[in-house]
Design a protein around this motif. Sequence first.
Motif, mmCIF file in Angstrom:
data_model
loop_
_atom_site.group_PDB
_atom_site.id
_atom_site.type_symbol
_atom_site.label_atom_id
_atom_site.label_comp_id
_atom_site.label_asym_id
_atom_site.label_seq_id
_atom_site.Cartn_x
_atom_site.Cartn_y
_atom_site.Cartn_z
ATOM 1 N N SER A 1 -3.043 -1.843 -10.121
ATOM 2 C CA SER A 1 -3.883 -2.287 -9.007
ATOM 3 C C SER A 1 -4.104 -3.797 -8.984
ATOM 4 O O SER A 1 -3.806 -4.505 -9.950
ATOM 5 C CB SER A 1 -5.250 -1.584 -8.977
ATOM 6 O OG SER A 1 -6.173 -2.262 -9.799
ATOM 7 N N CYS A 2 -4.687 -4.251 -7.859
ATOM 8 C CA CYS A 2 -4.958 -5.685 -7.705
ATOM 9 C C CYS A 2 -6.102 -6.119 -8.602
ATOM 10 O O CYS A 2 -6.343 -7.305 -8.785
ATOM 11 C CB CYS A 2 -5.267 -6.007 -6.245
ATOM 12 S SG CYS A 2 -6.715 -5.160 -5.603
ATOM 13 N N HIS B 1 -10.418 -6.485 -0.787
ATOM 14 C CA HIS B 1 -10.281 -7.162 -2.081
ATOM 15 C C HIS B 1 -9.678 -8.562 -1.977
ATOM 16 O O HIS B 1 -9.272 -9.160 -2.982
ATOM 17 C CB HIS B 1 -9.504 -6.287 -3.071
ATOM 18 C CG HIS B 1 -10.293 -5.073 -3.444
ATOM 19 N ND1 HIS B 1 -10.048 -3.840 -2.893
ATOM 20 C CD2 HIS B 1 -11.374 -4.920 -4.255
ATOM 21 C CE1 HIS B 1 -10.937 -2.968 -3.369
ATOM 22 N NE2 HIS B 1 -11.755 -3.598 -4.180
ATOM 23 N N HIS C 1 -2.726 -9.199 -3.344
ATOM 24 C CA HIS C 1 -3.638 -10.067 -4.102
ATOM 25 C C HIS C 1 -3.058 -10.499 -5.450
ATOM 26 O O HIS C 1 -3.666 -11.297 -6.159
ATOM 27 C CB HIS C 1 -4.992 -9.388 -4.291
ATOM 28 C CG HIS C 1 -5.529 -8.825 -3.014
ATOM 29 N ND1 HIS C 1 -5.612 -9.576 -1.871
ATOM 30 C CD2 HIS C 1 -5.971 -7.586 -2.686
ATOM 31 C CE1 HIS C 1 -6.092 -8.813 -0.889
ATOM 32 N NE2 HIS C 1 -6.301 -7.607 -1.365
ATOM 33 N N HIS D 1 0.809 -1.226 0.000
ATOM 34 C CA HIS D 1 0.000 0.000 0.000
ATOM 35 C C HIS D 1 0.844 1.279 0.000
ATOM 36 O O HIS D 1 0.478 2.272 -0.608
ATOM 37 C CB HIS D 1 -0.950 0.005 1.204
ATOM 38 C CG HIS D 1 -2.126 -0.908 1.028
ATOM 39 N ND1 HIS D 1 -2.006 -2.277 1.045
ATOM 40 C CD2 HIS D 1 -3.436 -0.642 0.821
ATOM 41 C CE1 HIS D 1 -3.209 -2.805 0.854
ATOM 42 N NE2 HIS D 1 -4.088 -1.840 0.713
ATOM 43 N N ILE E 1 1.585 -6.339 -4.968
ATOM 44 C CA ILE E 1 0.306 -6.171 -4.274
ATOM 45 C C ILE E 1 -0.121 -7.533 -3.734
ATOM 46 O O ILE E 1 -0.052 -8.547 -4.444
ATOM 47 C CB ILE E 1 -0.775 -5.619 -5.220
ATOM 48 C CG1 ILE E 1 -0.306 -4.312 -5.872
ATOM 49 C CG2 ILE E 1 -2.088 -5.400 -4.473
ATOM 50 C CD1 ILE E 1 -1.201 -3.829 -6.993
ATOM 51 N N ASN F 1 -10.466 -0.114 -8.903
ATOM 52 C CA ASN F 1 -11.734 -0.693 -8.468
ATOM 53 C C ASN F 1 -12.666 0.258 -7.742
ATOM 54 O O ASN F 1 -13.798 -0.086 -7.460
ATOM 55 C CB ASN F 1 -11.430 -1.877 -7.551
ATOM 56 C CG ASN F 1 -10.326 -1.529 -6.582
ATOM 57 O OD1 ASN F 1 -10.411 -0.546 -5.868
ATOM 58 N ND2 ASN F 1 -9.256 -2.308 -6.578
ATOM 59 N N CYS G 1 -3.993 3.620 -7.055
ATOM 60 C CA CYS G 1 -5.302 3.055 -6.729
ATOM 61 C C CYS G 1 -5.846 3.703 -5.470
ATOM 62 O O CYS G 1 -7.044 3.921 -5.333
ATOM 63 C CB CYS G 1 -5.182 1.550 -6.524
ATOM 64 S SG CYS G 1 -6.694 0.810 -5.931
ATOM 65 N N VAL G 2 -4.950 4.004 -4.531
ATOM 66 C CA VAL G 2 -5.393 4.526 -3.235
ATOM 67 C C VAL G 2 -4.553 5.719 -2.793
ATOM 68 O O VAL G 2 -4.894 6.432 -1.856
ATOM 69 C CB VAL G 2 -5.393 3.394 -2.175
ATOM 70 C CG1 VAL G 2 -3.998 2.982 -1.803
ATOM 71 C CG2 VAL G 2 -6.216 3.720 -0.945
ATOM 72 N N ASP H 1 -7.996 -6.655 4.122
ATOM 73 C CA ASP H 1 -8.208 -5.864 2.912
ATOM 74 C C ASP H 1 -9.431 -6.409 2.198
ATOM 75 O O ASP H 1 -9.542 -7.621 1.996
ATOM 76 C CB ASP H 1 -6.972 -5.966 2.012
ATOM 77 C CG ASP H 1 -7.083 -5.004 0.844
ATOM 78 O OD1 ASP H 1 -6.471 -3.933 0.917
ATOM 79 O OD2 ASP H 1 -7.796 -5.321 -0.128
ATOM 80 N N ARG I 1 -10.888 9.006 -3.642
ATOM 81 C CA ARG I 1 -10.147 7.759 -3.536
ATOM 82 C C ARG I 1 -8.706 7.907 -4.070
ATOM 83 O O ARG I 1 -7.753 7.427 -3.492
ATOM 84 C CB ARG I 1 -10.887 6.669 -4.330
ATOM 85 C CG ARG I 1 -10.106 5.383 -4.538
ATOM 86 C CD ARG I 1 -10.045 4.557 -3.277
ATOM 87 N NE ARG I 1 -9.386 3.281 -3.523
ATOM 88 C CZ ARG I 1 -9.269 2.337 -2.622
ATOM 89 N NH1 ARG I 1 -9.764 2.497 -1.417
ATOM 90 N NH2 ARG I 1 -8.663 1.209 -2.896
ATOM 91 N N CYS J 1 0.502 -0.622 -4.842
ATOM 92 C CA CYS J 1 -0.884 -0.167 -4.999
ATOM 93 C C CYS J 1 -0.947 1.182 -5.711
ATOM 94 O O CYS J 1 -1.921 1.495 -6.396
ATOM 95 C CB CYS J 1 -1.552 -0.053 -3.641
ATOM 96 S SG CYS J 1 -1.727 -1.633 -2.808
#
Lengths: 203, 468
Positions: free
Chosen positions: B345-346, B130, B109, B64, B107, B426, B407-408, B128, B432, B404
Amino acid sequence: MEGWTTHTGRALALAIDNIDTDQLIPARFMSIPRSEGYGPYLLHDMRRDINEQLLPDFPLNRHDGFSILVAGRNFGSGSSREAAVYALIDAGVRVVVAPSFGDIFSNNAVNNGLLPARVSAEVAGKLSNTLGDGTAEMSIDLTNGMLTLDDIAEAFELDESWRVKLINGWDDIDLTRRHIPKITKFKGNRSQTAPWAWPAAAD
Amino acid sequence: MNAPRTMLDKLWTSHEILQREDGVSLLWVDRHLVHEGSHHAFAKLQERGLLVAEPDLTFAVMDHYAPTRDRGRVSDPKIVRMIETLRANAARNDLRIFDLDDPAQGIVHVVGPELGLTLPGLLINCGDSHTSTHGAFGALAFGIGATEVAHVLATQTIWQRKPKAMRITVEGRLGHGVTAKDIALNWIARLGTGGAQGHAVEYAGSTIRELSMEGRMTLCNLSIEGGARFGMVAPDEVTFTYLHGRAHSPKGVTWEKSIEDWRELATDEGAGFDREVTFDAADIAPTVTWGTSPEQALPVTELIPDPCQADPAKANAVRDALEYMGLTAGRPLDGTPVDQVFIGSCTNGRIEDLREAAAVLAGRRAKVPGLVAPGSAQVKVQAESEGLDRIFVEAGLEWTASGCSMCVGMNGDIVGEGKRCASSTNRNFRGRQGRGARTHLMSPAMVAAAAVTGTITDVRPFLKGIAT
Ligand code: SF4
């Protein structure tokens, strides 16, 4: 975590659907240790403009001292960040009333003594309308699953196991450690029946 | 004969240690994945003077906050603290950590499946949401909060009430340029973000069976955006081929036994679901979000919705979303100018995603700046060996290290206030990708097309002559 059975406090309407966890606490505050308190970051970007000034019209900025929020559909959807619950708790919120909640959010809430009280969309609407722009005293009876505001008395829904947990203030780790013999036995069986479930050593 | 059972039933029973009188089960956790954000849980563990119960089943991943540029020199003290804290917690508990310089970093995932840590028949937890991604292998995988993470660390078990079972069946062939991302955005748009709340979703049907593991992961990943904590696909030859020979996959005779066991996981003929929904693959078009919730999505060929014509219960949400997004009702979505793009991203940061984006970008120039962050260090190496990095760089996009990222935005890769980003991620929640950022979710190929035209656009004309 302390258990509780009744709560009476000021309720405030926040009649917005889909208040997600990224709204409840934006990601940039999540590296802060909990001991510093997460209250100031609750709904930070909805409450403040880009210059960090509080927006006077936002419901949470109009009043102090509320402990119950009446929210819209799908409250707390999104990420698993428990910090969203910490922000609510640290800001003094004990109960959120809404037509639906994110699944992980509800779990996290109950683990921190925060009640996610589910009511129908009609009831949520009625409560919001009664509250309007102000606050009013609401009472929550956890044992009987009832909430009262003025002359409105409505039942709310809550998983039975969550009710018991909130009332007793139970801590799962203590509870689980009583089952250690069973866990050990299960692990032994699983290693026999599903040996592949343990990671193979990398070559 | 035993009553027919769903895959959920089978996975549940095989992990149930006991069931309390109130119906809540104590489940055994086969894999627990932690990341920098797990610091609250480690703090809880330490307060009690406990150590991780099963360090061999617990894996720590730096993702992250992972810097995507200049990894050796992180200057932000908050990020340094997050990274140092995970290192210290992993060391104290003797956990395998995939640190910033590890060739297997990435990541969480993406890394789990890639290393064969994710397998069919497992129960997998991670702090998490996801985590549903791992269900693509026929695993019971779900995201948990910090208190639950602490519980798993301390006991290697989790209390959980069995969710209801829901099956989403998709039949037929997907159109050219239509991907797993579009299947997901499409069902969420139709059923709503709360559409699968309280349910574990099993994806089935010929369309799903035709998907690669990458596609299945994208689909399961997005389950949580439709409210489902669990997404899953029955393991089959595609799954086994993907897993064979991975670093931590079972080997030798154990591999043979695992395949036998995993074949038994599929839902039995005639098993009942609490809810069933069916879609026709031919009805699914490349899909884009226009609002601030993943359910606010439409085929790229549609017009931006008009709040006056929306379902009255949702009209205010539409109005607010359009205002935040700076969009005008009634205009076509196609042609909306974007300021930047993000691929990663995942959800869509795997090798296949990068290939799809590169296929569109090859020999073309991006009109807007953008970032391509591979989902893992292994994906990065693979992409570079295929020359995909050169395609991105020659198109004018930035090729970075894995994490990540945007994405965040926790690592500092953010979209500026009021800027519009076409993104393969996502969540299009307000803020976000950074405060005031306007996010449009879409498939990686659609992001690539947006880069080329500088607007949201239908990728299909770009794919003429490209086999996908
Ligand atoms: S890539 Fe995005 S959604 Fe996935 S784990 Fe990282 S921050 Fe979460």
